[in-house]
Design a protein around this motif. Sequence first.
Motif, PDB file in Angstrom:
ATOM      1  N   GLU A   6      35.931   0.510  36.028  1.00  0.00           N
ATOM      2  CA  GLU A   6      36.669   1.728  36.350  1.00  0.00           C
ATOM      3  C   GLU A   6      37.761   1.445  37.381  1.00  0.00           C
ATOM      4  O   GLU A   6      37.651   0.525  38.188  1.00  0.00           O
ATOM      5  CB  GLU A   6      35.734   2.806  36.920  1.00  0.00           C
ATOM      6  N   SER A   7      38.795   2.276  37.343  1.00  0.00           N
ATOM      7  CA  SER A   7      39.861   2.222  38.328  1.00  0.00           C
ATOM      8  C   SER A   7      40.513   3.591  38.418  1.00  0.00           C
ATOM      9  O   SER A   7      40.253   4.458  37.575  1.00  0.00           O
ATOM     10  CB  SER A   7      40.894   1.154  37.971  1.00  0.00           C
ATOM     11  N   GLY A   8      41.347   3.759  39.442  1.00  0.00           N
ATOM     12  CA  GLY A   8      42.106   5.001  39.558  1.00  0.00           C
ATOM     13  C   GLY A   8      41.591   5.977  40.589  1.00  0.00           C
ATOM     14  O   GLY A   8      42.209   7.018  40.826  1.00  0.00           O
ATOM     15  N   GLY A   9      40.466   5.674  41.203  1.00  0.00           N
ATOM     16  CA  GLY A   9      39.953   6.557  42.239  1.00  0.00           C
ATOM     17  C   GLY A   9      40.794   6.490  43.502  1.00  0.00           C
ATOM     18  O   GLY A   9      41.700   5.664  43.620  1.00  0.00           O
ATOM     19  N   GLY A  10      40.488   7.391  44.429  1.00  0.00           N
ATOM     20  CA  GLY A  10      41.221   7.391  45.690  1.00  0.00           C
ATOM     21  C   GLY A  10      41.008   8.671  46.450  1.00  0.00           C
ATOM     22  O   GLY A  10      40.127   9.481  46.106  1.00  0.00           O
ATOM     23  N   LEU A  11      41.828   8.845  47.465  1.00  0.00           N
ATOM     24  CA  LEU A  11      41.774  10.039  48.312  1.00  0.00           C
ATOM     25  C   LEU A  11      42.869  11.000  47.861  1.00  0.00           C
ATOM     26  O   LEU A  11      44.037  10.600  47.719  1.00  0.00           O
ATOM     27  CB  LEU A  11      41.982   9.644  49.774  1.00  0.00           C
ATOM     28  N   VAL A  12      42.506  12.237  47.644  1.00  0.00           N
ATOM     29  CA  VAL A  12      43.469  13.236  47.187  1.00  0.00           C
ATOM     30  C   VAL A  12      43.174  14.554  47.892  1.00  0.00           C
ATOM     31  O   VAL A  12      42.021  14.842  48.237  1.00  0.00           O
ATOM     32  CB  VAL A  12      43.400  13.385  45.646  1.00  0.00           C
ATOM     33  N   GLN A  13      44.218  15.336  48.106  1.00  0.00           N
ATOM     34  CA  GLN A  13      44.043  16.634  48.750  1.00  0.00           C
ATOM     35  C   GLN A  13      43.512  17.663  47.748  1.00  0.00           C
ATOM     36  O   GLN A  13      43.699  17.510  46.539  1.00  0.00           O
ATOM     37  CB  GLN A  13      45.376  17.115  49.318  1.00  0.00           C
ATOM     38  N   ALA A  40      27.468  12.198  43.818  1.00  0.00           N
ATOM     39  CA  ALA A  40      27.890  12.568  45.163  1.00  0.00           C
ATOM     40  C   ALA A  40      26.854  12.075  46.167  1.00  0.00           C
ATOM     41  O   ALA A  40      25.681  11.877  45.813  1.00  0.00           O
ATOM     42  CB  ALA A  40      28.060  14.077  45.265  1.00  0.00           C
ATOM     43  N   PRO A  41      27.261  11.901  47.427  1.00  0.00           N
ATOM     44  CA  PRO A  41      26.306  11.433  48.443  1.00  0.00           C
ATOM     45  C   PRO A  41      25.090  12.340  48.525  1.00  0.00           C
ATOM     46  O   PRO A  41      25.209  13.563  48.605  1.00  0.00           O
ATOM     47  CB  PRO A  41      27.124  11.490  49.737  1.00  0.00           C
ATOM     48  N   GLY A  42      23.913  11.732  48.469  1.00  0.00           N
ATOM     49  CA  GLY A  42      22.688  12.489  48.593  1.00  0.00           C
ATOM     50  C   GLY A  42      22.281  13.273  47.372  1.00  0.00           C
ATOM     51  O   GLY A  42      21.306  14.039  47.422  1.00  0.00           O
ATOM     52  N   LYS A  43      23.014  13.107  46.284  1.00  0.00           N
ATOM     53  CA  LYS A  43      22.708  13.849  45.062  1.00  0.00           C
ATOM     54  C   LYS A  43      22.433  12.901  43.902  1.00  0.00           C
ATOM     55  O   LYS A  43      22.796  11.724  43.943  1.00  0.00           O
ATOM     56  CB  LYS A  43      23.859  14.787  44.709  1.00  0.00           C
ATOM     57  N   ASP A  90      34.185  17.869  44.111  1.00  0.00           N
ATOM     58  CA  ASP A  90      34.376  16.803  43.118  1.00  0.00           C
ATOM     59  C   ASP A  90      34.252  15.417  43.737  1.00  0.00           C
ATOM     60  O   ASP A  90      34.285  14.411  43.015  1.00  0.00           O
ATOM     61  CB  ASP A  90      35.739  16.929  42.439  1.00  0.00           C
ATOM     62  N   THR A  91      34.130  15.357  45.045  1.00  0.00           N
ATOM     63  CA  THR A  91      33.983  14.079  45.733  1.00  0.00           C
ATOM     64  C   THR A  91      32.717  13.373  45.276  1.00  0.00           C
ATOM     65  O   THR A  91      31.621  13.946  45.341  1.00  0.00           O
ATOM     66  CB  THR A  91      33.951  14.280  47.254  1.00  0.00           C
TER      67      THR A  91
END
Length: 124
Positions: A6-13, A40-43, A90-91
């Motif tokens: 996979e690729s294309g992830g990142g930080l977005v507003q 997601a973290p913890g899920k 969505d994080t």
Amino acid sequence: QVQLVESGGGLVQPGGSLRLSCAASGRTFSNSPMGWFRQAPGKEREFVSAISWNGLSTYYSDSVKGRFTISRDNAKSTLYLQMIGLQPEDTAVYYCARCRYAIATTRMDDYDYWGQGTQVTVSS
């Protein structure tokens, strides 16, 4: 054997967009349904979207329906996930996976090959 990257992830507003890609190696990509999952973290890891081998049938979780679009290019052995209207919920780490059956499903156990994941963070 199938390898998925996979690729294309990142930080977005919030409200932003990203397109994830999943490059596949191996001869079975073009005749296999594929899916995207996220954790997601913890899920627990959860289903996001899936697509039939020929791209004609697509499936989405209720939480992403209308915002995410799954597609594939069998000539390039690549799976995509276009995400718009991203929200903090969505994080997650997003994973692509190959379905072991002829028909795409939403069950994680039905997927046998997984990528390493790409991080998507939605934050202002």
